[in-house]
Structures are given as C-alpha cells and as structure tokens.
Scaffold this motif. Structure first.
Motif, short mmCIF file in Angstrom:
data_model
loop_
_atom_site.label_atom_id
_atom_site.label_comp_id
_atom_site.label_asym_id
_atom_site.label_seq_id
_atom_site.Cartn_x
_atom_site.Cartn_y
_atom_site.Cartn_z
N ALA A 214 0.83 -1.21 0.00
CA ALA A 214 0.00 0.00 0.00
C ALA A 214 0.86 1.26 0.00
CB ALA A 214 -0.93 -0.01 1.21
N TRP A 215 1.97 1.23 0.72
CA TRP A 215 2.86 2.39 0.79
C TRP A 215 3.48 2.71 -0.57
CZ3 TRP A 215 3.52 6.27 4.00
CH2 TRP A 215 3.08 6.15 5.33
N VAL A 216 3.81 1.68 -1.35
CA VAL A 216 4.48 1.93 -2.63
C VAL A 216 3.50 1.83 -3.80
CG1 VAL A 216 6.69 1.11 -1.76
CG2 VAL A 216 5.16 -0.52 -2.88
N LEU A 217 2.19 1.77 -3.52
CA LEU A 217 1.19 1.55 -4.56
C LEU A 217 1.28 2.58 -5.68
CD1 LEU A 217 -1.36 0.09 -5.64
CD2 LEU A 217 -2.69 1.74 -4.29
N LEU A 218 1.28 3.85 -5.34
CA LEU A 218 1.30 4.89 -6.37
C LEU A 218 2.54 4.78 -7.24
CD1 LEU A 218 -0.08 8.02 -4.47
CD2 LEU A 218 -1.28 6.52 -6.07
N GLY A 219 3.67 4.48 -6.60
CA GLY A 219 4.90 4.30 -7.37
C GLY A 219 4.82 3.12 -8.32
N LEU A 220 4.20 2.03 -7.87
CA LEU A 220 4.07 0.85 -8.72
C LEU A 220 3.15 1.13 -9.91
CD1 LEU A 220 3.72 -2.00 -6.06
CD2 LEU A 220 5.79 -1.14 -7.18
N LEU A 221 2.05 1.82 -9.67
CA LEU A 221 1.13 2.15 -10.77
C LEU A 221 1.82 3.08 -11.77
CD1 LEU A 221 -2.22 2.72 -8.83
CD2 LEU A 221 -1.50 0.69 -10.11
N PHE A 222 2.62 4.01 -11.26
CA PHE A 222 3.35 4.93 -12.13
C PHE A 222 4.35 4.16 -12.99
CE2 PHE A 222 7.31 7.30 -12.75
CZ PHE A 222 6.85 8.34 -13.55
N LEU A 223 5.13 3.28 -12.37
CA LEU A 223 6.11 2.51 -13.13
C LEU A 223 5.45 1.61 -14.16
CD1 LEU A 223 8.63 1.49 -10.31
CD2 LEU A 223 8.93 3.24 -12.07
N SER A 224 4.29 1.03 -13.80
CA SER A 224 3.57 0.19 -14.74
C SER A 224 3.11 0.99 -15.95
CB SER A 224 2.36 -0.45 -14.04
OG SER A 224 1.57 -1.18 -14.96
N ALA A 225 2.49 2.15 -15.71
CA ALA A 225 1.94 2.95 -16.81
C ALA A 225 3.05 3.49 -17.71
CB ALA A 225 1.10 4.09 -16.25
N THR A 226 4.10 4.05 -17.12
CA THR A 226 5.17 4.62 -17.93
C THR A 226 6.00 3.53 -18.60
OG1 THR A 226 6.52 4.79 -15.91
CG2 THR A 226 5.32 6.76 -16.62
N GLY A 227 6.16 2.38 -17.93
CA GLY A 227 6.90 1.29 -18.55
C GLY A 227 6.22 0.77 -19.80
N LEU A 228 4.90 0.79 -19.81
CA LEU A 228 4.16 0.29 -20.98
C LEU A 228 4.37 1.17 -22.21
CD1 LEU A 228 0.80 -0.80 -19.31
CD2 LEU A 228 2.49 -2.29 -20.40
N THR A 229 4.75 2.43 -22.04
CA THR A 229 4.98 3.29 -23.20
C THR A 229 6.14 2.80 -24.04
OG1 THR A 229 6.43 4.80 -21.95
CG2 THR A 229 4.06 5.28 -21.96
N TRP A 230 7.07 2.03 -23.44
CA TRP A 230 8.22 1.49 -24.19
C TRP A 230 7.94 0.10 -24.73
CZ3 TRP A 230 10.36 3.85 -19.46
CH2 TRP A 230 11.09 5.02 -19.71
#
Length: 450
Positions: A214-230
């Motif tokens: 839960a603490w790193v949730l926002l970071g994980l969602l961010f990495l998932s979304a931006t990682g998909l752009t590549w």
C-alpha cells in the motif's frame, strides 16, 4: 434456539451465495492475485533489480568514463567546426550526425558519427577536449540520451534481457501485470482491514506484505503505466492513441530549403543563433542531411524544469527558420515527457533516484513476503518441501450473471489494450482448467481404488 438454525439454506442444505458485489468478487480477485503473484513475480524481480541498477547509471558513467567526459577547465576553446574536423580525422570512414558542445569549461565535446556497420541505434562518439583540441577517446553511444556502453548494457537487460525483440515480451509482461497485481492487492488489503487483524504467523506476513504494498502503490502504478509506453504491443497502442488524439511531440521542421544551396555557415554560427533564440544549457546540434536542409538544435536538459525547446537554423544564412517551445507542446506530450524522465530517475535528479530506489526496494520486499506467504500455505502433512495451496476454485462460476458479463467484458477490453496481459491471462486460465481436471481425475482414481 440456535441462531445458526435460523440461517437460510438452499435445497441441498448449503448456505446461499453471498449477494454483495465485493463478497462475490473477493474469491476471484484473491485467486487471480495469488496466481499472478506466483507466476509473474520472477519477471517483476528481474525488472525491478535491473531497473534499480539503471536508475544510478548517470553517476556510474561519470566515474567509469571520467577521462572522456571531463577536462581541465580553461578559458579559451577551439571553434566548434575545428573540433568537428579533429573528430573527423579520428574516424575518417564515418559521417558526422550531430555535435554536443561542451556546456561548462570542464566538459568535453561529443561528436556523434554514423558508421556503415553500426546497428541498433549505435553511434560512434568521439570525445574532444574543446580547449586543447585532443581526442580523449572513442566509444559507442545509444539513443537520444547518448547512453554509453555500461548504461546501454543495463538498459537492454532491463528492456529485453539481451534477447532482442523476443526478450521485450518479458518486460511488457511485468509492466502489464504490475498494475493489476497492485490494485488487486489494494482491494484485498482494504477489505482485510475492515475485518480486523489476525495474530497467526502467516497473518502477520500477509499484513506486512499488504502494508508495504500500500505504501508503494502509487509508485508501482506509475512505473507500470510509464513502462508500458516502451513496450512492443501496448506501447504501439499507446502511440496510435497519441497520434489520433494529436498528443504527439512536435519537432522543428526540416522541410525549409536553403535559398543558396551549398552555402554552409557552419556549426558555430548555428549554435550562436540557437543561443540567441533562448536555447541555453546542454544542446545537440544535428547537422543537415543534404546541401539544402537546415540544422536542428535541441535542448537536452530533462531535469525540472524541463528544457526541450528546438529550433531549425538555415545552413546558408544562420537564421532561425522554425521554433518549437516545450511550453507549447500538447499537455499529454508534456506528461509523457515528464513520465518517461521520472521513470528513468532524471526529472528531479537525486531525489527522483532515491524515491525510485525506495519503491523498488518496497516491491522486492513485497515479492519476498509473497513467496513466504505461499510457503506458509503449504500442507504440513506432505513434508517440509510441499508447495503452498492455491485458493479455491469455482470463484468465477459463483458470480451472478451480471458480474460474469462485467468481468468478461473488462478482461476483453484490458486484453485488447494490453495484449500481452490478455494472452497471458488466457494461458493462466487454460493451465488452471487443465490442472483442475487432472486433480479431479486423480481424486476419482483414488476413490475408485479405495
């Protein structure tokens, strides 16, 4: 009277199914979260470790390539055209593509050149001392960021495990499932907190796993979304959407021909014109591809505030003929630029790197705890090395028909947008069905032999 005797039952004597939406969905989310965590976690583990290494490559490059990147400070510098001539002499078989002038008195000048045998976006870069006019070294560099060999090696490990296009499926699989697993875990964590805490050993592991997640949730969602752009397939869908919505990043026009073909004012005059147009800091000067096309000068500063202006400069007059300001980019193009730079740890410098390190560390801890929870679910009668039990079957069939339709439509929509996730989900389902039939057949054989 026993309160249990007043509870409604179905004709076969079993309690009726729960009617709440979450009460119906929870077993399905739990089973999906379990299988995705067990099967996708190894890919996430590799992506997290390699990504963590990549975050700190700017500092690594400064140490490993200090002799090529840094020079003794001096007041006077050679003309940029002379530095290009020195680089040409070092690699006479190559053609100059662009120049990155020294920004401070202690920086070297990069002259990026194309060789016929160069591939995979690699360019031969000659590092020149702008004061003494000496060649400091020659190395390959990659991409618009000018990544040097160590950073490139780690980048390719992170993107595709050095396996080419096939290897890109691993990173897309990890990025696609990361957001799904994180959101599913959040839903389970919220529901668990409402039911209250338990005190068993495995319950403590679950609590810590969920809390860190839960603490790193926002970071994980961010990495998932931006990682998909590549990524290969989802990234193509994202690119198509950006193009249809006019969210692409504009570039300075190279279609403006020179009035006097064959006349070239040279890179020094071009750089001076770009500086007058406001392009300060680190820039790259792309040389014309023919005798009429303009030079293109682009800012390279990706930290906050982003400096990514670009200008086209006529090669015969040295006049700026087109200007593209970052502040005029479409909002989605800006968000994409910021997202990519933050994903790489560049947007806010060291604080950005520290935040990414904390998120990656949290994800590694969540993965370790997830496997520990699986171990703690193992049947103790089967020996110390038994595998953890999966969660109960039939969770989808127990849903009401409206929820079944909603789940199928949601999975279909997500699968179209994220094809690797959709295909892998189908594989999970097929494997689950086959394992279920095998287990059922084995139980029937045991009961028949008994």
């Amino acid at each position: 009277m026993d309160p249990a005797s007043t509870r409604p039952v179905t004709e076969d004597g079993t309690p009726p199914p729960r009617t709440g939406v979450w009460q119906q969905l929870r077993p399905l989310v739990l089973r999906l979260h379990f299988y995705a965590g067990v099967l996708v976690a190894p890919f996430l583990l590799v992506a997290t470790v390699s990504g963590l290494l990549y975050v700190w490559t700017p500092q690594v490059e400064q140490v490993l390539y200090a002799d090529q990147l840094r020079v003794p400070a001096s007041e006077g510098s050679l003309p940029l055209a002379e530095q290009v001539r020195i680089a040409r002499a070092e690699a006479p078989d190559a053609s100059v593509h662009s120049v990155r002038p020294a920004t401070t008195p202690e920086d070297s000048t990069w002259v990026l050149m194309d060789l016929a045998e160069s591939g995979n976006g690699a360019r031969t870069t000659v590092f020149v001392d702008p004061h003494a006019g000496e060649v400091l070294g020659v190395s390959e560099s990659y991409g618009t960021s000018g990544a040097l060999p160590v950073r490139t090696w780690i980048d390719l490990l992170h993107r595709q495990l050095h396996l080419g296009e096939v290897g890109r499926l691993y990173s897309e699989l990890a990025a696609s499932w990361l957001g799904v697993v994180a959101l599913g875990g959040l839903a389970l964590w919220v529901a668990r907190r409402r039911r209250g805490r338990q005190r068993s050993g495995r319950a403590r592991s679950v609590s810590l796993h969920a809390t860190v997640g839960a603490w790193v949730l926002l970071g994980l969602l961010f990495l998932s979304a931006t990682g998909l752009t590549w990524s290969q397939y989802a990234g193509s869908n994202i690119s198509d959407l950006r193009e249809r919505m006019s969210w692409t990043t504009p570039a300075a026009s190279t279609e403006v021909p020179s009035a006097s073909p064959g006349v070239d004012v040279g890179p020094d005059a071009v750089l001076a014109s770009a500086r007058e147009a406001g392009l300060d800091g680190r820039v790259t000067v792309d040389l014309p591809s023919d005798h009429t096309s303009p030079y293109v000068v682009t800012q390279l500063e990706r930290s906050w505030p982003t400096q990514a202006d670009s200008v086209a400069v006529a090669q015969d007059t040295g006049e700026v003929v087109d200007v593209v300001r970052f502040e005029d980019h479409p909002l989605m193009a800006k968000l994409s630029r910021w997202g990519v730079d933050a994903h790489m740890g560049l947007l806010f410098g060291v604080p950005n790197q520290l935040v990414l390190t904390a998120v990656c560390g949290g994800l590694l801890w969540v993965i370790v705890l997830g496997y520990r929870m699986w171990w703690q679910r193992r049947p103790t009668r089967g020996g110390a090395w038994g595998l953890g039990r999966p969660y109960q079957r039939g969770s989808f069939l127990s849903l009401s028909w409206p929820l079944r339709v909603a789940v199928v439509l949601t999975c279909a929509g997500v699968g179209l947008a994220l094809p690797v996730l959709g295909v892998s989900l189908l594989v999970f389902l097929v494997v689950d069905v086959l394992v279920g039939r095998f287990s059922e057949g084995a139980r029937r054989l045991r009961s028949g032999s008994g």
